[in-house]
Motif scaffolding. Structure first.
Motif, mmCIF file in Angstrom:
data_model
loop_
_atom_site.group_PDB
_atom_site.id
_atom_site.type_symbol
_atom_site.label_atom_id
_atom_site.label_comp_id
_atom_site.label_asym_id
_atom_site.label_seq_id
_atom_site.Cartn_x
_atom_site.Cartn_y
_atom_site.Cartn_z
ATOM 1 N N MET A 21 0.531 -1.396 -0.149
ATOM 2 C CA MET A 21 0.194 -0.244 -0.099
ATOM 3 C C MET A 21 0.861 1.305 -0.112
ATOM 4 S SD MET A 21 -1.107 -2.895 1.225
ATOM 5 C CE MET A 21 -0.316 -2.613 2.447
ATOM 6 N N ARG A 22 1.178 2.121 -0.976
ATOM 7 C CA ARG A 22 1.432 2.958 -1.317
ATOM 8 C C ARG A 22 0.743 4.179 -1.692
ATOM 9 N NH1 ARG A 22 3.868 -0.113 1.340
ATOM 10 N NH2 ARG A 22 6.262 -0.530 1.349
ATOM 11 N N THR A 23 1.596 6.056 -2.149
ATOM 12 C CA THR A 23 1.084 6.506 -2.334
ATOM 13 C C THR A 23 -0.136 6.493 -3.997
ATOM 14 O OG1 THR A 23 2.539 7.958 -1.582
ATOM 15 C CG2 THR A 23 1.046 8.866 -3.487
ATOM 16 N N ARG A 24 -1.197 6.471 -3.962
ATOM 17 C CA ARG A 24 -2.481 6.627 -5.141
ATOM 18 C C ARG A 24 -1.847 7.381 -5.760
ATOM 19 N NH1 ARG A 24 -2.602 1.043 -3.703
ATOM 20 N NH2 ARG A 24 -4.112 0.934 -2.189
ATOM 21 N N THR A 25 -1.662 7.240 -7.481
ATOM 22 C CA THR A 25 -1.940 8.766 -8.670
ATOM 23 C C THR A 25 -3.576 8.418 -9.046
ATOM 24 O OG1 THR A 25 -1.322 7.354 -9.883
ATOM 25 C CG2 THR A 25 0.547 8.233 -8.515
ATOM 26 N N ARG A 26 -3.484 9.051 -9.509
ATOM 27 C CA ARG A 26 -4.964 9.519 -10.235
ATOM 28 C C ARG A 26 -4.620 9.056 -11.359
ATOM 29 N NH1 ARG A 26 -8.139 13.128 -7.530
ATOM 30 N NH2 ARG A 26 -9.071 14.088 -9.268
ATOM 31 N N THR A 27 -5.969 7.861 -11.717
ATOM 32 C CA THR A 27 -6.107 7.798 -13.732
ATOM 33 C C THR A 27 -7.672 7.661 -14.311
ATOM 34 O OG1 THR A 27 -6.803 5.499 -12.267
ATOM 35 C CG2 THR A 27 -3.843 5.725 -12.191
ATOM 36 N N THR A 28 -7.235 7.575 -15.620
ATOM 37 C CA THR A 28 -9.395 7.551 -15.967
ATOM 38 C C THR A 28 -9.387 6.084 -15.837
ATOM 39 O OG1 THR A 28 -7.987 9.161 -17.688
ATOM 40 C CG2 THR A 28 -10.030 7.598 -17.670
ATOM 41 N N PRO A 80 2.075 -13.573 10.545
ATOM 42 C CA PRO A 80 1.242 -12.136 10.961
ATOM 43 C C PRO A 80 2.805 -11.388 10.576
ATOM 44 C CG PRO A 80 0.753 -13.629 12.320
ATOM 45 C CD PRO A 80 1.555 -14.699 11.841
ATOM 46 N N TYR A 81 2.350 -10.502 11.041
ATOM 47 C CA TYR A 81 3.514 -8.983 11.000
ATOM 48 C C TYR A 81 3.671 -8.579 12.597
ATOM 49 C CZ TYR A 81 2.298 -8.068 5.453
ATOM 50 O OH TYR A 81 2.968 -8.074 4.843
ATOM 51 N N GLY A 82 4.788 -8.252 12.528
ATOM 52 C CA GLY A 82 5.662 -7.553 14.242
ATOM 53 C C GLY A 82 5.317 -8.626 14.947
ATOM 54 N N PRO A 83 5.446 -7.440 16.430
ATOM 55 C CA PRO A 83 5.408 -6.178 16.480
ATOM 56 C C PRO A 83 6.249 -5.399 15.365
ATOM 57 C CG PRO A 83 6.174 -7.273 18.290
ATOM 58 C CD PRO A 83 6.276 -8.041 17.000
ATOM 59 N N GLU A 84 4.989 -3.999 15.298
ATOM 60 C CA GLU A 84 5.814 -3.099 14.442
ATOM 61 C C GLU A 84 4.820 -1.981 14.554
ATOM 62 O OE1 GLU A 84 6.854 -5.097 10.193
ATOM 63 O OE2 GLU A 84 5.257 -4.759 10.145
ATOM 64 N N PRO A 85 5.603 -0.520 14.187
ATOM 65 C CA PRO A 85 4.820 0.468 13.967
ATOM 66 C C PRO A 85 3.972 0.228 12.576
ATOM 67 C CG PRO A 85 7.453 1.066 13.909
ATOM 68 C CD PRO A 85 6.935 -0.204 13.629
ATOM 69 N N GLY A 86 2.816 0.580 12.528
ATOM 70 C CA GLY A 86 1.604 0.395 11.341
ATOM 71 C C GLY A 86 2.097 0.826 9.892
ATOM 72 N N HIS A 87 1.000 1.295 9.584
ATOM 73 C CA HIS A 87 0.413 1.706 7.934
ATOM 74 C C HIS A 87 1.601 2.665 7.815
ATOM 75 C CE1 HIS A 87 -0.843 3.708 4.431
ATOM 76 N NE2 HIS A 87 -1.503 3.896 5.085
ATOM 77 N N ASN A 88 2.286 3.038 7.012
ATOM 78 C CA ASN A 88 3.094 4.785 6.991
ATOM 79 C C ASN A 88 3.365 5.045 8.972
ATOM 80 O OD1 ASN A 88 3.437 7.039 5.582
ATOM 81 N ND2 ASN A 88 1.275 7.955 6.084
ATOM 82 N N LYS A 89 4.019 4.245 9.321
ATOM 83 C CA LYS A 89 3.683 4.080 10.866
ATOM 84 C C LYS A 89 3.128 4.788 11.793
ATOM 85 C CE LYS A 89 8.136 3.232 9.455
ATOM 86 N NZ LYS A 89 8.903 2.847 9.806
ATOM 87 N N LYS A 90 1.768 4.724 11.789
ATOM 88 C CA LYS A 90 1.021 5.161 12.399
ATOM 89 C C LYS A 90 0.675 3.792 13.219
ATOM 90 C CE LYS A 90 -0.685 9.082 9.332
ATOM 91 N NZ LYS A 90 -1.615 9.682 8.301
ATOM 92 N N GLY A 91 0.082 3.928 14.054
ATOM 93 C CA GLY A 91 0.071 2.934 14.960
ATOM 94 C C GLY A 91 0.424 1.967 15.063
ATOM 95 N N PRO A 138 -8.064 9.111 -2.376
ATOM 96 C CA PRO A 138 -6.297 9.309 -2.219
ATOM 97 C C PRO A 138 -6.067 8.918 -1.067
ATOM 98 C CG PRO A 138 -8.172 11.025 -0.679
ATOM 99 C CD PRO A 138 -8.994 10.206 -1.920
ATOM 100 N N ARG A 139 -4.475 8.256 -1.394
ATOM 101 C CA ARG A 139 -3.817 7.839 0.150
ATOM 102 C C ARG A 139 -2.711 8.281 0.305
ATOM 103 N NH1 ARG A 139 -4.933 2.021 -0.129
ATOM 104 N NH2 ARG A 139 -3.816 1.848 1.300
ATOM 105 N N ASP A 140 -2.375 7.869 1.441
ATOM 106 C CA ASP A 140 -1.015 8.950 1.890
ATOM 107 C C ASP A 140 0.549 7.974 2.100
ATOM 108 O OD1 ASP A 140 -2.177 7.173 3.963
ATOM 109 O OD2 ASP A 140 -1.849 9.264 5.670
ATOM 110 N N ASP A 141 0.055 6.137 1.585
ATOM 111 C CA ASP A 141 0.973 5.747 2.205
ATOM 112 C C ASP A 141 2.175 5.899 1.421
ATOM 113 O OD1 ASP A 141 -1.049 2.589 1.966
ATOM 114 O OD2 ASP A 141 -1.243 4.028 1.014
ATOM 115 N N SER A 142 3.516 5.503 2.607
ATOM 116 C CA SER A 142 4.982 5.121 1.835
ATOM 117 C C SER A 142 5.561 4.099 0.886
ATOM 118 C CB SER A 142 5.505 5.690 2.989
ATOM 119 O OG SER A 142 5.329 5.224 4.068
ATOM 120 N N GLY A 143 4.828 3.789 2.059
ATOM 121 C CA GLY A 143 5.176 2.442 2.277
ATOM 122 C C GLY A 143 6.058 0.973 1.735
#
Length: 345
Positions: free
Chosen positions: A1-8, A116-127, A51-56
């Motif tokens: 999951m990373r930053t989304r771009t706008r498409t047709t 299972p993932y983690g333990p680690e910071p969540g998506h985009n370092k949140k949660g 819109p998405r704000d992932d870096s990921g």
């Protein structure tokens, strides 16, 4: 999951309750073959990608033809388990035959080939992504999330290049930004060049709309589609990835496809189930998986990288390199082979 771009995108309105949209040009979408439909092209100004704000070893080829058009018989091994919450599936509708692998979650612990993932910071370092958020009970695997951003993710190894996947899932309603996902993630952890296939991403709180994001290229471009569907009910979400086409289904009905092979992942991928926190969760929610199945195609290649049975996974390999898929040692490979053999008994 990373930053989304706008498409047709292109919208396909059908007389069925199931309706879909996909990208105009390379992508196409359809409802059930018997449903008349009319395609309408429009831009993201009318239906933007949110819109998405992932870096990921490969299993025998499925019994259906390459195009997946054969109908399954009542005795077809692709039929869902007798206890399944999902009775309409792509595997049964299209005659995919017996899966190479499957999980039914009959025990009380997460199976050792689910990591299972983690333990680690969540998506985009949140949660926080924590293994404690992933549980098995009453014949289902559940990922839970709370208002503080504690949630989870779990990946299925070993992965493969090309194949079919289907899972019976449902998602509880949420508030404030907790997304339910089924996706293919690059085994080599080389996003964005390794691609990403979000074949079920549910972002709206009511769980009435599912999105598809196909990530590709070093610039993390995306192709986008969506379908209106009540995912608070048990639903069979499926993905078929061949050298020529990527297709998504829900309850046996096609709703997204893409034939632009330049956008396809270049290497093996593994299936992942995630409940992603986007930093504004308003309360607890959960997603549940009744079963998951994976099929190999004649062109499929099993990933040479994997995780040892029962080990932790990560969505942040730079921070947690010890959890990144790798070449298994001989004892680890033997343990994995024995584990996969038990799945076929």
């Amino acid at each position: 999951m990373r930053t989304r771009t706008r498409t047709t995108v292109a919208v396909l309105a059908a007389t069925l309750a199931l309706s879909a949209v996909t990208t105009a040009g390379a992508s196409t979408a359809s409802a059930a073959p018997t449903a008349p439909a009319a395609a309408v092209t429009r831009t993201v100004a009318d239906d933007p990608a949110p819109p998405r704000d992932d870096s990921g070893a490969a299993a025998p080829a499925p019994t259906g033809p390459a195009g997946g058009t054969a109908k399954a018989t009542p005795a077809d091994p692709a039929a869902p388990p007798a206890s399944s919450h999902c009775t309409e599936t792509a595997a049964q509708e299209l005659g995919w035959g017996a899966p190479a692998r499957e999980s039914g979650f009959d025990g009380t612990t997460v199976p050792p080939d689910w990591h299972p993932y983690g333990p680690e910071p969540g998506h985009n370092k949140k949660g926080t992504r924590t293994p404690e958020a992933v549980t098995v009970a009453d014949g289902a695997m559940t990922i839970s999330a709370d208002a503080d951003g504690n949630t989870g993710a779990v990946s299925w190894h070993p992965g493969q290049k090309y194949g079919r996947w289907e899972a019976c899932v449902k998602s509880d309603e949420g508030r404030g930004g907790i997304n339910a996902l089924l996706l293919l993630w690059p085994v080599a952890e080389d996003f964005p060049v390794g691609g990403e296939v979000d074949w079920m991403e549910i972002m709206d709180d009511s769980r009435q709309k599912t999105s598809f994001f196909l990530h590709y290229g070093p610039g993390n471009d995306q192709d986008y589609g969506s379908v209106k569907h009540d995912s608070t009910q048990w639903s069979a979400y499926a993905l078929e990835w061949t050298p020529e086409k990527i297709t998504a289904y829900v309850n046996g009905k096609e709703w997204y496809s893409n034939t632009d092979t330049d956008q396809f992942p270049p290497r093996p991928m593994n299936m992942t189930m995630q409940l992603d926190y986007f930093g504004n969760a308003g309360g607890p929610t959960a997603m549940h998986m009744d079963w998951a199945r994976q099929w190999a195609l004649p062109q499929s290649a099993v990933a040479t990288l994997s995780l040892p049975p029962g080990s932790a996974a990560t969505g942040q390999p730079r921070d947690f390199p010890d959890r990144k898929p790798r070449e298994l040692s001989e004892p680890e490979q033997q343990a994995q082979t024995a584990m996969l053999a038990r799945e076929h008994r």
